[in-house]
Design a protein around this motif. Structure first.
Motif, mmCIF file in Angstrom:
data_model
loop_
_atom_site.group_PDB
_atom_site.id
_atom_site.type_symbol
_atom_site.label_atom_id
_atom_site.label_comp_id
_atom_site.label_asym_id
_atom_site.label_seq_id
_atom_site.Cartn_x
_atom_site.Cartn_y
_atom_site.Cartn_z
ATOM 1 N N SER A 42 0.934 -1.302 0.052
ATOM 2 C CA SER A 42 -0.147 -0.059 0.012
ATOM 3 C C SER A 42 1.166 1.103 -0.084
ATOM 4 C CB SER A 42 -0.990 0.041 1.213
ATOM 5 O OG SER A 42 -0.301 0.156 2.324
ATOM 6 N N MET A 69 -9.433 0.263 1.117
ATOM 7 C CA MET A 69 -10.276 -0.373 2.022
ATOM 8 C C MET A 69 -11.345 -0.956 1.349
ATOM 9 S SD MET A 69 -10.104 -0.570 5.680
ATOM 10 C CE MET A 69 -10.218 0.871 6.678
ATOM 11 N N GLY A 96 -1.738 -4.613 5.083
ATOM 12 C CA GLY A 96 -3.117 -5.002 6.026
ATOM 13 C C GLY A 96 -4.067 -5.878 5.464
ATOM 14 N N GLY A 97 -4.937 -5.706 5.896
ATOM 15 C CA GLY A 97 -6.437 -6.445 5.435
ATOM 16 C C GLY A 97 -6.761 -5.918 4.116
ATOM 17 N N THR A 119 1.203 -6.796 7.832
ATOM 18 C CA THR A 119 1.977 -5.701 8.494
ATOM 19 C C THR A 119 0.918 -5.200 9.548
ATOM 20 O OG1 THR A 119 1.121 -3.945 6.958
ATOM 21 C CG2 THR A 119 3.040 -5.053 6.497
ATOM 22 N N THR A 120 -0.549 -5.863 9.741
ATOM 23 C CA THR A 120 -1.273 -5.216 10.685
ATOM 24 C C THR A 120 -1.832 -6.857 11.357
ATOM 25 O OG1 THR A 120 -3.282 -5.670 9.509
ATOM 26 C CG2 THR A 120 -2.229 -3.653 9.230
ATOM 27 N N ALA A 122 -5.259 -7.912 11.427
ATOM 28 C CA ALA A 122 -6.358 -8.258 10.968
ATOM 29 C C ALA A 122 -6.923 -9.567 10.684
ATOM 30 C CB ALA A 122 -6.927 -7.282 9.697
ATOM 31 N N SER A 124 -6.902 -11.360 8.218
ATOM 32 C CA SER A 124 -7.597 -11.921 6.613
ATOM 33 C C SER A 124 -6.649 -12.971 6.115
ATOM 34 C CB SER A 124 -7.693 -10.619 5.855
ATOM 35 O OG SER A 124 -8.158 -10.840 4.790
ATOM 36 N N THR A 127 -7.877 -16.691 6.258
ATOM 37 C CA THR A 127 -9.275 -16.993 5.950
ATOM 38 C C THR A 127 -9.614 -17.015 4.621
ATOM 39 O OG1 THR A 127 -10.250 -14.807 5.586
ATOM 40 C CG2 THR A 127 -9.659 -15.162 7.967
ATOM 41 N N VAL A 129 -12.317 -15.944 3.207
ATOM 42 C CA VAL A 129 -13.284 -14.837 2.924
ATOM 43 C C VAL A 129 -12.775 -13.783 2.311
ATOM 44 C CG1 VAL A 129 -14.970 -13.647 4.430
ATOM 45 C CG2 VAL A 129 -14.248 -15.823 4.988
ATOM 46 N N LEU A 130 -13.660 -13.140 1.193
ATOM 47 C CA LEU A 130 -13.382 -12.010 0.764
ATOM 48 C C LEU A 130 -14.518 -11.171 0.430
ATOM 49 C CD1 LEU A 130 -11.801 -10.238 -1.270
ATOM 50 C CD2 LEU A 130 -12.888 -11.526 -3.320
ATOM 51 N N LYS A 138 -21.068 -3.746 -0.195
ATOM 52 C CA LYS A 138 -20.072 -4.731 0.137
ATOM 53 C C LYS A 138 -20.687 -6.232 0.064
ATOM 54 C CE LYS A 138 -16.359 -5.805 3.398
ATOM 55 N NZ LYS A 138 -15.709 -5.162 4.628
ATOM 56 N N LEU A 157 8.546 -6.663 10.294
ATOM 57 C CA LEU A 157 7.636 -5.716 9.388
ATOM 58 C C LEU A 157 6.586 -5.087 10.058
ATOM 59 C CD1 LEU A 157 6.984 -7.749 6.063
ATOM 60 C CD2 LEU A 157 8.396 -6.149 6.520
ATOM 61 N N PRO A 162 2.123 2.019 13.752
ATOM 62 C CA PRO A 162 1.904 3.147 14.766
ATOM 63 C C PRO A 162 1.038 2.424 16.010
ATOM 64 C CG PRO A 162 1.571 3.997 12.825
ATOM 65 C CD PRO A 162 1.620 2.427 12.483
ATOM 66 N N MET A 165 -2.690 2.152 16.080
ATOM 67 C CA MET A 165 -3.308 1.091 14.844
ATOM 68 C C MET A 165 -3.067 -0.204 15.536
ATOM 69 S SD MET A 165 -2.569 2.355 10.958
ATOM 70 C CE MET A 165 -2.851 0.747 10.826
ATOM 71 N N HIS A 255 -12.557 0.271 10.028
ATOM 72 C CA HIS A 255 -12.753 -1.072 10.412
ATOM 73 C C HIS A 255 -12.413 -1.349 11.722
ATOM 74 C CE1 HIS A 255 -12.903 -5.428 9.463
ATOM 75 N NE2 HIS A 255 -11.729 -5.432 10.141
#
Ligand code: NAD
Length: 354
Positions: A42, A69, A96-97, A119-120, A122, A124, A127, A129-130, A138, A157, A162, A165, A255
């Motif tokens: 990103s 997002m 991230g996600g 790097t987060t 979340a 995802s 899973t 799932v999308l 959505k 990583l 921060p 977050m 989110h």
């Protein structure tokens, strides 16, 4: 005692976990039998993308830094054009996600393999799932073709995420583990992952504001994120995930911060109908009560505590309650509109859950 009854299907993915594991990305491309990488990162964390690009060297044949997002389909189409042009046979996603969502959207359309470097917290990446947005709506699907083949968790990583977050993303992960414990599909394997996730996430969330660069703290959070994400991918979620989906999808709330505000209130709502699960949450966190313990964790970490503070309008609470009760889904305590509205009002005002 009653004999339990359950079904369990393991998710087929491979994980590498440690410090400096990103350096093994080229080897993992080869392990999948692939040789042409489209790198996704990103824009905000382009240097992390640069680091992975350097590890890939000539294997990297294209790069796209535009993930957004909720995986808007128009962004996916732009990345699809690059995938086709470069004839890439694997996507490597660093982020991230949202970045993971883009990799999944490419995989479900083309069958391309995925290697994710999260790097987060979340979750995802583990899973099937999308969630994608078409014309602002959505839509969610679950399909094994969506599940990434390989996940490389590199504690190094995630260290740059921060603190604000890191806390909200950590509570996002905590929510997956909490709802797994009272899922209708709950089983001993997932229960074990969930309680381990809660212990490590709780410790990481408490310590990260005072020691953001500490590798042990970040390792607790990342390990918790992995296991909580696996819970999310393995069993169905309840009221908490429904509420956050409505608040994010229909009212544009952020989110991870939304998960952070809502979780303690959902725990209080469900506690009378899920005593054993809540005892397990409290024990894993080392607190006397799950709802007040999670609320204190959030407040003490300096995270947002009210939907009002996230920009939700009081006038929209009624419509949110309507959307949350519109379709049935499993939840330990029956979904009752006046009680859901009461929960939303308390979360909006930032009150301690009753
Ligand atoms: P995100 O990926 O949108 O990242 C939030 C922001 O943080 C972005 O601007 C990103 O560039 C930045 N960022 C990411 N890592 C960073 C780092 N290490 N340092 C500094 N900045 C960093 O947020 P998220 O909470 O990870 O993901 C949310 C999205 O993922 C939502 O769309 C949600 O629906 C989806 N999601 C899907 C699943 C699933 O199973 N399908 C699970 C969880 C979340």
């Amino acid at each position: 005692a009653a004999v339990p009854s359950f079904e369990f299907t393991a998710l087929p993915y491979r994980v590498l976990f440690g410090v400096g594991t990103a350096a093994r990305v080229a080897g993992e491309v080869g392990r999948l039998g692939r040789s042409r990488v489209l790198l996704l990162a990103s824009g905000e964390i382009a240097e992390l993308g640069d680091r992975v690009a350097a590890e890939l060297g000539p294997l990297c044949v294209g790069r796209f830094d535009g993930a957004a997002m909720h995986t808007p389909v128009d962004v996916t189409e732009k990345a699809m054009a690059i995938l086709e042009e470069t004839r890439a046979d694997v996507v490597v996603a660093v982020g991230g996600g949202s970045t993971t969502g883009l990799a999944k959207a490419l995989a479900v359309r083309t069958g391309v393999d995925q290697i994710i470097l999260p790097t987060t917290y979340a979750g995802s990446e583990v899973t099937p799932v999308l969630g994608e947005t078409v014309d602002g709506r959505k839509q969610t699907r679950s399909d094994l073709a969506v599940l990434p083949e390989t996940v490389i968790y590199d504690v190094e990583l995630s260290r740059r995420l921060p603190v604000p977050m890191a806390v909200t993303s950590g509570v996002n992960a905590l929510a997956h583990a909490v709802e797994a414990l009272y899922s209708p599909q709950a089983n001993p394997v997932v229960d074990g992952w969930a309680t381990d996730a809660i212990t490590h996430l709780g410790r990481g969330i408490r310590r990260v504001p005072g020691a953001p660069a500490d590798l042990g703290v970040r390792a607790d959070l990342l390990r918790g994120a992995w296991l909580a994400g696996t819970c999310l991918g393995s069993v169905g979620m309840g009221l908490h995930h429904k509420l956050c989906h409505v608040l994010g999808g229909s009212f544009g709330l952020p989110h991870a911060a939304t998960h952070t505000v809502v979780l303690a209130h959902v725990i209080a709502y469900n506690a009378p109908a899920a005593a054993a699960a809540m005892d397990a949450v409290a024990a894993a966190l080392g607190v006397p009560d799950a709802a007040t313990g999670v609320f204190a964790l959030v407040v003490d970490s300096g995270a947002p505590r009210s939907l009002r503070g996230l920009g939700m309008r009081e006038a929209d609470l009624d419509e949110a309650a309507d959307l949350v009760v519109a379709t049935p889904y499993p939840n330990p305590r029956p979904i009752d509109r006046p009680a859901v509205l009461g929960l939303l009002r308390a979360a909006w005002a930032g009150e301690e859950p009753a």
